[in-house]
Design a protein around this motif. Sequence first.
Motif, PDB file in Angstrom:
ATOM      1  N   ARG A  48     -13.441  -0.633  -4.336  1.00 11.70           N
ATOM      2  CA  ARG A  48     -12.742  -1.449  -3.485  1.00 11.70           C
ATOM      3  C   ARG A  48     -11.882  -0.775  -2.840  1.00 11.70           C
ATOM      4  NH1 ARG A  48     -10.626  -6.777  -4.341  1.00 11.70           N
ATOM      5  NH2 ARG A  48      -8.186  -7.107  -3.254  1.00 11.70           N
ATOM      6  N   LEU A  49     -11.441  -0.722  -1.415  1.00  8.77           N
ATOM      7  CA  LEU A  49     -10.616  -0.210  -1.022  1.00  8.77           C
ATOM      8  C   LEU A  49      -9.623  -0.983  -0.529  1.00  8.77           C
ATOM      9  CD1 LEU A  49      -9.470   2.129   0.453  1.00  8.77           C
ATOM     10  CD2 LEU A  49     -10.927   2.463   2.570  1.00  8.77           C
ATOM     11  N   ASP A  50      -8.120  -0.747  -0.469  1.00  8.16           N
ATOM     12  CA  ASP A  50      -7.130  -1.633  -0.189  1.00  8.16           C
ATOM     13  C   ASP A  50      -6.506  -1.561   1.520  1.00  8.16           C
ATOM     14  OD1 ASP A  50      -6.983  -4.129  -1.801  1.00  8.16           O
ATOM     15  OD2 ASP A  50      -5.913  -2.694  -3.465  1.00  8.16           O
ATOM     16  N   LEU A  51      -6.680  -1.904   2.026  1.00  9.65           N
ATOM     17  CA  LEU A  51      -6.583  -1.241   3.755  1.00  9.65           C
ATOM     18  C   LEU A  51      -4.584  -1.879   4.602  1.00  9.65           C
ATOM     19  CD1 LEU A  51      -9.265  -1.647   5.489  1.00  9.65           C
ATOM     20  CD2 LEU A  51      -8.297   0.558   4.223  1.00  9.65           C
ATOM     21  N   ASP A  52      -4.184  -2.280   5.010  1.00 13.28           N
ATOM     22  CA  ASP A  52      -3.276  -2.408   5.130  1.00 13.28           C
ATOM     23  C   ASP A  52      -2.945  -4.170   5.276  1.00 13.28           C
ATOM     24  OD1 ASP A  52      -1.888   0.124   5.539  1.00 13.28           O
ATOM     25  OD2 ASP A  52      -2.244   0.104   8.260  1.00 13.28           O
ATOM     26  N   GLN A  53      -4.008  -4.481   6.709  1.00 13.40           N
ATOM     27  CA  GLN A  53      -4.045  -5.847   6.839  1.00 13.40           C
ATOM     28  C   GLN A  53      -5.603  -6.013   6.010  1.00 13.40           C
ATOM     29  OE1 GLN A  53      -1.815  -7.297   7.449  1.00 13.40           O
ATOM     30  NE2 GLN A  53      -0.877  -5.947   7.590  1.00 13.40           N
ATOM     31  N   ALA A  54      -6.405  -5.605   5.296  1.00 10.17           N
ATOM     32  CA  ALA A  54      -7.545  -6.030   5.187  1.00 10.17           C
ATOM     33  C   ALA A  54      -8.136  -5.094   3.347  1.00 10.17           C
ATOM     34  CB  ALA A  54      -8.238  -6.281   5.892  1.00 10.17           C
ATOM     35  N   VAL A  55      -9.325  -5.771   3.010  1.00 11.44           N
ATOM     36  CA  VAL A  55      -9.703  -5.598   1.803  1.00 11.44           C
ATOM     37  C   VAL A  55     -11.537  -5.252   1.814  1.00 11.44           C
ATOM     38  CG1 VAL A  55     -10.832  -6.064  -0.439  1.00 11.44           C
ATOM     39  CG2 VAL A  55      -8.383  -5.861   0.379  1.00 11.44           C
ATOM     40  N   SER A  56     -12.161  -4.101   1.608  1.00 16.13           N
ATOM     41  CA  SER A  56     -13.692  -3.573   1.549  1.00 16.13           C
ATOM     42  C   SER A  56     -13.929  -3.634   0.337  1.00 16.13           C
ATOM     43  CB  SER A  56     -12.977  -2.164   2.273  1.00 16.13           C
ATOM     44  OG  SER A  56     -14.539  -1.487   2.949  1.00 16.13           O
ATOM     45  N   GLU A  57     -15.026  -3.587   0.286  1.00 15.88           N
ATOM     46  CA  GLU A  57     -15.617  -4.159  -1.110  1.00 15.88           C
ATOM     47  C   GLU A  57     -16.842  -3.785  -0.833  1.00 15.88           C
ATOM     48  OE1 GLU A  57     -13.503  -8.030  -2.182  1.00 15.88           O
ATOM     49  OE2 GLU A  57     -15.439  -8.576  -2.226  1.00 15.88           O
ATOM     50  N   VAL A  58     -17.292  -2.878  -1.231  1.00 15.58           N
ATOM     51  CA  VAL A  58     -18.794  -2.181  -1.069  1.00 15.58           C
ATOM     52  C   VAL A  58     -19.836  -2.117  -2.459  1.00 15.58           C
ATOM     53  CG1 VAL A  58     -20.218  -0.042  -0.947  1.00 15.58           C
ATOM     54  CG2 VAL A  58     -18.093  -0.567   0.359  1.00 15.58           C
ATOM     55  N   THR A  59     -20.493  -2.559  -2.418  1.00 13.94           N
ATOM     56  CA  THR A  59     -21.694  -3.021  -3.440  1.00 13.94           C
ATOM     57  C   THR A  59     -23.037  -2.192  -3.415  1.00 13.94           C
ATOM     58  OG1 THR A  59     -20.426  -5.387  -3.922  1.00 13.94           O
ATOM     59  CG2 THR A  59     -22.381  -4.618  -5.357  1.00 13.94           C
ATOM     60  N   ASN A  60     -23.231  -1.339  -4.701  1.00 11.52           N
ATOM     61  CA  ASN A  60     -24.187  -1.069  -4.346  1.00 11.52           C
ATOM     62  C   ASN A  60     -25.130  -1.174  -5.449  1.00 11.52           C
ATOM     63  OD1 ASN A  60     -24.146   0.308  -1.738  1.00 11.52           O
ATOM     64  ND2 ASN A  60     -23.503   2.547  -3.530  1.00 11.52           N
ATOM     65  N   LEU A  61     -26.274  -1.784  -4.916  1.00 12.32           N
ATOM     66  CA  LEU A  61     -26.947  -2.902  -6.530  1.00 12.32           C
ATOM     67  C   LEU A  61     -28.676  -2.973  -5.784  1.00 12.32           C
ATOM     68  CD1 LEU A  61     -27.574  -3.843  -8.917  1.00 12.32           C
ATOM     69  CD2 LEU A  61     -26.646  -6.162  -8.366  1.00 12.32           C
ATOM     70  N   PRO A  62     -29.577  -2.538  -6.831  1.00 13.73           N
ATOM     71  CA  PRO A  62     -28.923  -0.735  -7.252  1.00 13.73           C
ATOM     72  C   PRO A  62     -29.254   0.346  -6.601  1.00 13.73           C
ATOM     73  CG  PRO A  62     -31.966  -1.889  -7.082  1.00 13.73           C
ATOM     74  CD  PRO A  62     -31.108  -3.176  -6.326  1.00 13.73           C
ATOM     75  N   ASN A  63     -28.347   0.820  -7.273  1.00 14.29           N
ATOM     76  CA  ASN A  63     -28.567   2.093  -6.597  1.00 14.29           C
ATOM     77  C   ASN A  63     -29.851   3.494  -7.885  1.00 14.29           C
ATOM     78  OD1 ASN A  63     -26.798   2.523  -8.580  1.00 14.29           O
ATOM     79  ND2 ASN A  63     -25.368   3.424  -7.788  1.00 14.29           N
ATOM     80  N   GLY A  64     -29.965   3.799  -7.270  1.00 12.81           N
ATOM     81  CA  GLY A  64     -31.841   4.623  -7.473  1.00 12.81           C
ATOM     82  C   GLY A  64     -31.638   6.016  -7.366  1.00 12.81           C
ATOM     83  N   MET A  65     -32.031   6.680  -8.218  1.00  9.96           N
ATOM     84  CA  MET A  65     -33.033   7.739  -8.189  1.00  9.96           C
ATOM     85  C   MET A  65     -34.660   8.326  -9.085  1.00  9.96           C
ATOM     86  SD  MET A  65     -30.572  11.671  -8.709  1.00  9.96           S
ATOM     87  CE  MET A  65     -29.582  10.847  -9.776  1.00  9.96           C
ATOM     88  N   LEU A  66     -35.408   8.878  -8.512  1.00 10.79           N
ATOM     89  CA  LEU A  66     -36.383   9.673  -8.800  1.00 10.79           C
ATOM     90  C   LEU A  66     -36.030  10.881  -9.050  1.00 10.79           C
ATOM     91  CD1 LEU A  66     -39.493   8.585 -10.304  1.00 10.79           C
ATOM     92  CD2 LEU A  66     -39.733   9.512  -7.289  1.00 10.79           C
ATOM     93  N   ARG A  67     -36.640  11.252 -10.928  1.00 15.23           N
ATOM     94  CA  ARG A  67     -36.219  12.564 -10.484  1.00 15.23           C
ATOM     95  C   ARG A  67     -37.728  13.287 -11.023  1.00 15.23           C
ATOM     96  NH1 ARG A  67     -31.455  13.253 -14.151  1.00 15.23           N
ATOM     97  NH2 ARG A  67     -32.183  15.907 -14.451  1.00 15.23           N
ATOM     98  N   TRP A  68     -38.091  14.566  -9.793  1.00 13.83           N
ATOM     99  CA  TRP A  68     -39.767  14.916 -10.831  1.00 13.83           C
ATOM    100  C   TRP A  68     -39.373  16.350 -10.698  1.00 13.83           C
ATOM    101  CZ3 TRP A  68     -43.390  16.928  -6.885  1.00 13.83           C
ATOM    102  CH2 TRP A  68     -44.763  16.832  -7.666  1.00 13.83           C
ATOM    103  N   SER A  69     -39.704  16.885 -11.770  1.00  8.51           N
ATOM    104  CA  SER A  69     -39.979  18.195 -12.505  1.00  8.51           C
ATOM    105  C   SER A  69     -41.013  18.583 -12.040  1.00  8.51           C
ATOM    106  CB  SER A  69     -39.383  18.180 -14.123  1.00  8.51           C
ATOM    107  OG  SER A  69     -39.327  20.129 -14.162  1.00  8.51           O
ATOM    108  N   LEU A  70     -41.657  18.711 -10.932  1.00  2.89           N
ATOM    109  CA  LEU A  70     -42.645  19.623 -10.650  1.00  2.89           C
ATOM    110  C   LEU A  70     -43.042  21.921 -11.065  1.00  2.89           C
ATOM    111  CD1 LEU A  70     -43.706  21.453  -7.090  1.00  2.89           C
ATOM    112  CD2 LEU A  70     -40.980  20.275  -7.871  1.00  2.89           C
ATOM    113  N   LEU A  71     -41.973  22.368 -11.501  1.00  6.52           N
ATOM    114  CA  LEU A  71     -42.267  23.799 -12.128  1.00  6.52           C
ATOM    115  C   LEU A  71     -41.008  23.272 -13.427  1.00  6.52           C
ATOM    116  CD1 LEU A  71     -41.462  25.668  -8.760  1.00  6.52           C
ATOM    117  CD2 LEU A  71     -43.711  25.049  -9.432  1.00  6.52           C
ATOM    118  N   GLU A  72     -40.957  24.900 -13.748  1.00  2.63           N
ATOM    119  CA  GLU A  72     -40.155  24.376 -15.073  1.00  2.63           C
ATOM    120  C   GLU A  72     -38.603  25.279 -15.091  1.00  2.63           C
ATOM    121  OE1 GLU A  72     -39.444  24.429 -19.253  1.00  2.63           O
ATOM    122  OE2 GLU A  72     -41.326  25.048 -18.628  1.00  2.63           O
ATOM    123  N   GLN A  73     -38.199  25.231 -14.228  1.00  2.91           N
ATOM    124  CA  GLN A  73     -36.887  25.477 -13.633  1.00  2.91           C
ATOM    125  C   GLN A  73     -36.358  25.119 -12.087  1.00  2.91           C
ATOM    126  OE1 GLN A  73     -34.813  27.973 -15.351  1.00  2.91           O
ATOM    127  NE2 GLN A  73     -36.365  28.210 -16.766  1.00  2.91           N
TER     128      GLN A  73
END
Length: 156
Positions: free
Chosen positions: A62-87
């Motif tokens: 939520r960002l309060d601006l001079d004359q307005a309010v900006s609202e951003v909702t990320n649902l769902p935000n997601g990440m896929l992690r895959w380890s193909l090597l040891e490091q």
Amino acid sequence: MQHHFTLCTLLFMFWIGSHSVVGQLENSHRSAISTDRPSVSAGTAILPKHSVQVETGLLLDRLDLDQAVSEVTNLPNGMLRWSLLEQVELRLSSAYRNNTLRQNAEKIAEIQGLDDVTLGTKFYIRNKPEKDFTYSGLIQFTLPTSKSGVGNERII
């Protein structure tokens, strides 16, 4: 139709997440879950070789601006992690985003859709956990895959 897609996406993400947790609990002797909360933080740990981890969450801005309010909702935000090597691990992340602009508590603009896709890799620079000394590097690119007004609209 849009709400149906959102509900199906949420159910799918939670289903995948619950199966990932169960899979890791069955193999808990191998490693503990180490999360890199999507859009919030990135730790130094890398998944064990040939592991897959799905991380989901909710992000409210939520960002309060001079004359307005900006609202951003990320649902769902997601990440896929895959380890193909040891490091080294590969990463893919995105979110379903809802941007709302309000003026005097009245909604004056709203846009929603799938956010940009981020591709990346994380790798150990130095891994000495027995000495409490671990460094890792993270390289990622955000690709402008979202519709206009939802994402960054440029490669970053």
